[in-house]
Design a protein around this motif. Structure first.
Motif, PDB file in Angstrom:
ATOM      1  N   GLY A  16      15.691  43.715 -16.927  1.00 30.98           N
ATOM      2  CA  GLY A  16      15.956  44.504 -18.124  1.00 30.98           C
ATOM      3  C   GLY A  16      16.322  45.940 -17.792  1.00 30.98           C
ATOM      4  N   LEU A  17      15.581  46.547 -16.856  1.00 27.77           N
ATOM      5  CA  LEU A  17      15.883  47.926 -16.458  1.00 27.77           C
ATOM      6  C   LEU A  17      17.176  47.990 -15.656  1.00 27.77           C
ATOM      7  CD1 LEU A  17      14.994  50.887 -16.374  1.00 27.77           C
ATOM      8  CD2 LEU A  17      13.719  50.358 -14.289  1.00 27.77           C
ATOM      9  N   LEU A  18      17.337  47.084 -14.714  1.00 25.73           N
ATOM     10  CA  LEU A  18      18.511  47.103 -13.845  1.00 25.73           C
ATOM     11  C   LEU A  18      19.796  46.861 -14.609  1.00 25.73           C
ATOM     12  CD1 LEU A  18      19.671  47.184 -10.943  1.00 25.73           C
ATOM     13  CD2 LEU A  18      19.240  44.722 -10.817  1.00 25.73           C
ATOM     14  N   SER A  19      19.723  46.130 -15.709  1.00 26.76           N
ATOM     15  CA  SER A  19      20.945  45.812 -16.460  1.00 26.76           C
ATOM     16  C   SER A  19      21.683  47.054 -16.927  1.00 26.76           C
ATOM     17  CB  SER A  19      20.600  44.941 -17.665  1.00 26.76           C
ATOM     18  OG  SER A  19      19.820  45.663 -18.622  1.00 26.76           O
ATOM     19  N   GLY A  20      21.004  48.187 -16.954  1.00 28.80           N
ATOM     20  CA  GLY A  20      21.661  49.426 -17.353  1.00 28.80           C
ATOM     21  C   GLY A  20      22.815  49.820 -16.449  1.00 28.80           C
ATOM     22  N   TYR A  21      22.853  49.298 -15.217  1.00 30.93           N
ATOM     23  CA  TYR A  21      23.957  49.662 -14.322  1.00 30.93           C
ATOM     24  C   TYR A  21      25.303  49.199 -14.872  1.00 30.93           C
ATOM     25  CZ  TYR A  21      25.297  45.116 -12.386  1.00 30.93           C
ATOM     26  OH  TYR A  21      25.805  43.848 -12.228  1.00 30.93           O
ATOM     27  N   MET A  22      25.287  48.278 -15.827  1.00 28.62           N
ATOM     28  CA  MET A  22      26.556  47.767 -16.361  1.00 28.62           C
ATOM     29  C   MET A  22      27.342  48.835 -17.101  1.00 28.62           C
ATOM     30  SD  MET A  22      25.287  44.037 -17.666  1.00 28.62           S
ATOM     31  CE  MET A  22      24.074  43.168 -16.652  1.00 28.62           C
ATOM     32  N   VAL A  23      26.677  49.926 -17.511  1.00 30.43           N
ATOM     33  CA  VAL A  23      27.419  51.020 -18.118  1.00 30.43           C
ATOM     34  C   VAL A  23      28.422  51.596 -17.124  1.00 30.43           C
ATOM     35  CG1 VAL A  23      25.849  52.914 -17.515  1.00 30.43           C
ATOM     36  CG2 VAL A  23      27.172  53.032 -19.623  1.00 30.43           C
ATOM     37  N   LEU A  24      28.138  51.460 -15.825  1.00 22.91           N
ATOM     38  CA  LEU A  24      29.074  51.931 -14.806  1.00 22.91           C
ATOM     39  C   LEU A  24      30.348  51.100 -14.797  1.00 22.91           C
ATOM     40  CD1 LEU A  24      26.596  52.589 -11.831  1.00 22.91           C
ATOM     41  CD2 LEU A  24      27.387  54.179 -13.608  1.00 22.91           C
ATOM     42  N   GLN A  25      30.256  49.832 -15.237  1.00 18.74           N
ATOM     43  CA  GLN A  25      31.469  49.024 -15.342  1.00 18.74           C
ATOM     44  C   GLN A  25      32.402  49.587 -16.411  1.00 18.74           C
ATOM     45  OE1 GLN A  25      29.054  45.074 -15.328  1.00 18.74           O
ATOM     46  NE2 GLN A  25      31.118  44.521 -14.673  1.00 18.74           N
ATOM     47  N   TYR A  26      31.835  50.033 -17.530  1.00 18.70           N
ATOM     48  CA  TYR A  26      32.661  50.660 -18.564  1.00 18.70           C
ATOM     49  C   TYR A  26      33.291  51.942 -18.038  1.00 18.70           C
ATOM     50  CZ  TYR A  26      31.532  47.609 -22.466  1.00 18.70           C
ATOM     51  OH  TYR A  26      31.444  46.529 -23.310  1.00 18.70           O
ATOM     52  N   ALA A  27      32.515  52.734 -17.307  1.00 16.72           N
ATOM     53  CA  ALA A  27      33.060  53.966 -16.737  1.00 16.72           C
ATOM     54  C   ALA A  27      34.157  53.647 -15.732  1.00 16.72           C
ATOM     55  CB  ALA A  27      31.950  54.777 -16.075  1.00 16.72           C
ATOM     56  N   ASP A  28      34.005  52.554 -14.984  1.00 16.93           N
ATOM     57  CA  ASP A  28      35.026  52.133 -14.030  1.00 16.93           C
ATOM     58  C   ASP A  28      36.325  51.772 -14.753  1.00 16.93           C
ATOM     59  OD1 ASP A  28      35.905  51.309 -11.340  1.00 16.93           O
ATOM     60  OD2 ASP A  28      35.833  49.277 -12.158  1.00 16.93           O
ATOM     61  N   VAL A  29      36.217  51.056 -15.864  1.00 13.15           N
ATOM     62  CA  VAL A  29      37.402  50.722 -16.657  1.00 13.15           C
ATOM     63  C   VAL A  29      38.043  52.000 -17.194  1.00 13.15           C
ATOM     64  CG1 VAL A  29      38.218  49.549 -18.750  1.00 13.15           C
ATOM     65  CG2 VAL A  29      36.557  48.432 -17.258  1.00 13.15           C
ATOM     66  N   ARG A  30      37.220  52.934 -17.628  1.00 16.62           N
ATOM     67  CA  ARG A  30      37.721  54.192 -18.206  1.00 16.62           C
ATOM     68  C   ARG A  30      38.603  54.946 -17.216  1.00 16.62           C
ATOM     69  NH1 ARG A  30      39.307  58.072 -20.776  1.00 16.62           N
ATOM     70  NH2 ARG A  30      38.176  59.344 -22.279  1.00 16.62           N
ATOM     71  N   THR A  31      38.269  54.873 -15.926  1.00 17.61           N
ATOM     72  CA  THR A  31      39.039  55.624 -14.926  1.00 17.61           C
ATOM     73  C   THR A  31      40.070  54.766 -14.198  1.00 17.61           C
ATOM     74  OG1 THR A  31      37.320  55.198 -13.255  1.00 17.61           O
ATOM     75  CG2 THR A  31      37.139  57.236 -14.526  1.00 17.61           C
ATOM     76  N   ALA A  32      40.055  53.456 -14.413  1.00 20.78           N
ATOM     77  CA  ALA A  32      40.956  52.565 -13.675  1.00 20.78           C
ATOM     78  C   ALA A  32      42.338  52.447 -14.302  1.00 20.78           C
ATOM     79  CB  ALA A  32      40.340  51.167 -13.556  1.00 20.78           C
TER      80      ALA A  32
END
Length: 413
Positions: free
Chosen positions: A323-339
């Motif tokens: 549950g806590l670790l799942s927060g890293y998925m926000v980095l996937q959105y940030a990756d899309v934002r800059t890709a």
């Protein structure tokens, strides 16, 4: 597509007030997508469902949600965040009421589809709103806060829903969520009013042009790694929280429905803080993709431990850690934002969200099938499910690592 060209500025307080109203719709979406973990025993008892049928039920929401992302993206561009969400969300209420009163299994399944369509713009409107009205350098942080607050919807599908179902029925849970959906719609109608988008410099596209624009994303080589990973990360999280957690704890360790609901509640509580935490810790484009791979493989290791160790402490502790670790998925959105260039960011977000939820539907259906096959062979269905999720996460991380990276991310691995 949801355009992300500059928009008229909003005062910070006004922007946050509107975003919080939009997050209420997202929170209801989170509640609906995780309800199966608690109502599964009731559904199985009333309709005699197999694990495979339960996977189809859980996946119906995600499949409808994912398939509608393209159309919701076009709707946001043509009609705006407010009108798109207000038009779609009543289907959520209708689907919940249909599920609550349906006398037949097929109608309950149809209710899930309607709920999925109605909730389809719920998170997309939040990400587009953040991209339009918050500074680009704050995207990961604000998105993390939005994801964390939206996770409040999962709290209802923990202990409160378990208590409600145990003292009434699974149908009452749908009725209560329908009422909350009406309240969320009224709040959005009252609070969200976008300024005139005078800064648009491009003409509105036709549907055919928009579809071709979405297709152009897949001509870019780095899209494939991003989307293949998107298919499995959130799907793994939701397969556990939204489908298998309750049945696993009840069948493997003899917990009661309320006790398994307590675990789901703690799981949901810690998941509220993960996105904001990782949004604040975002290392930037130079190292972000490495963090994403590490997070995915760590998730896989936790699922593997739960599959092999058969300990109530590992299962409960592993779920809470996930549950806590799942927060890293926000980095996937940030990756899309800059890709992608700014002109493609909106449609890239829509396709990314579509991939995530089609992945949820696929993984929930596939794990239901795996559980049924394992049971037919006399094997432990939960070991089979957890190993299957482990393998999918490893495959997603491998694809993300080996397939081409965006130009601004080539040095990050």
């Amino acid at each position: 597509m949801p355009a992300t060209t500059p928009s008229p500025p909003l005062p910070a307080r006004t922007a946050w007030a509107m975003l919080l109203a939009l997050i209420c719709g997202f929170a209801l979406s989170q509640a609906f997508r995780t309800i199966t973990a608690i109502i599964a025993p009731g559904l199985q008892a009333e309709f005699g469902l197999s694990p495979q049928a339960l996977g189809v039920f859980a996946g119906a929401f995600a499949f409808a949600f994912g398939c509608m992302q393209l159309f919701m993206g076009v709707g946001i561009d043509l009609f705006g965040v407010r009108r798109t969400l207000l038009t779609a969300f009543p289907l959520t209420v209708a689907g919940a009421l249909l599920s609550a009163w349906a006398p037949q299994w097929g109608l309950v399944l149809l209710g899930q589809v309607l709920i999925g369509v109605g909730c389809a713009p719920a998170f997309l409107v939040c990400t587009v709103f953040i991209a339009r009205y918050f500074a680009p350098q704050r995207f990961a942080l604000v998105s993390g806060v939005a994801m964390g607050l939206g996770g409040l919807g999962m709290l209802f599908t923990g202990t409160p829903l378990a208590w409600l179902v145990e003292h009434s029925s699974w149908r009452t849970g749908f009725t209560v969520l329908a009422g909350l959906g009406v309240l969320a719609w009224l709040l959005i109608f009252w609070r969200v009013h976008e300024p005139t988008r005078a800064a648009h410099t491009h003409a509105h596209e036709s549907l055919a042009q928009a579809v071709r624009g979405f297709g152009a994303l897949f001509l870019l080589p780095h899209t494939w790694g991003i989307m293949l990973l998107a298919l499995v990360t959130y799907a793994a999280f939701l397969a556990l929280r939204g489908l298998w957690l309750g049945p696993l704890l009840i069948a493997r360790h003899g917990l009661s429905l309320v006790e398994s609901g307590n675990v789901a509640l703690v799981f949901s509580l810690v998941s509220l803080f993960g996105p904001a935490l990782f949004g604040r810790l975002d290392p930037g484009p130079a190292r972000r993709r490495r963090w994403i791979i590490t997070g995915t493989l760590t998730m896989a290791a936790l699922f593997l431990a739960m599959a092999l160790l058969h300990s109530v402490w590992v299962d409960v502790g592993g779920a809470i850690a996930l549950g806590l670790l799942s927060g890293y998925m926000v980095l996937q959105y940030a990756d899309v934002r800059t890709a992608y260039p700014a002109a493609m960011t909106g449609r890239a977000m829509a396709v990314f969200t579509m991939a995530m939820f089609l992945g949820v539907a696929l993984v929930q259906w596939a794990t239901g099938l795996v559980a049924s096959l394992a049971s037919a062979q006399g094997a432990d269905p939960y070991v089979a499910v957890l190993l299957a999720i482990t393998a999918l996460l490893c495959a997603g991380a491998l694809a993300f690592r080996l397939l081409p990276a965006p130009e601004n991310g080539k040095n990050s691995l």
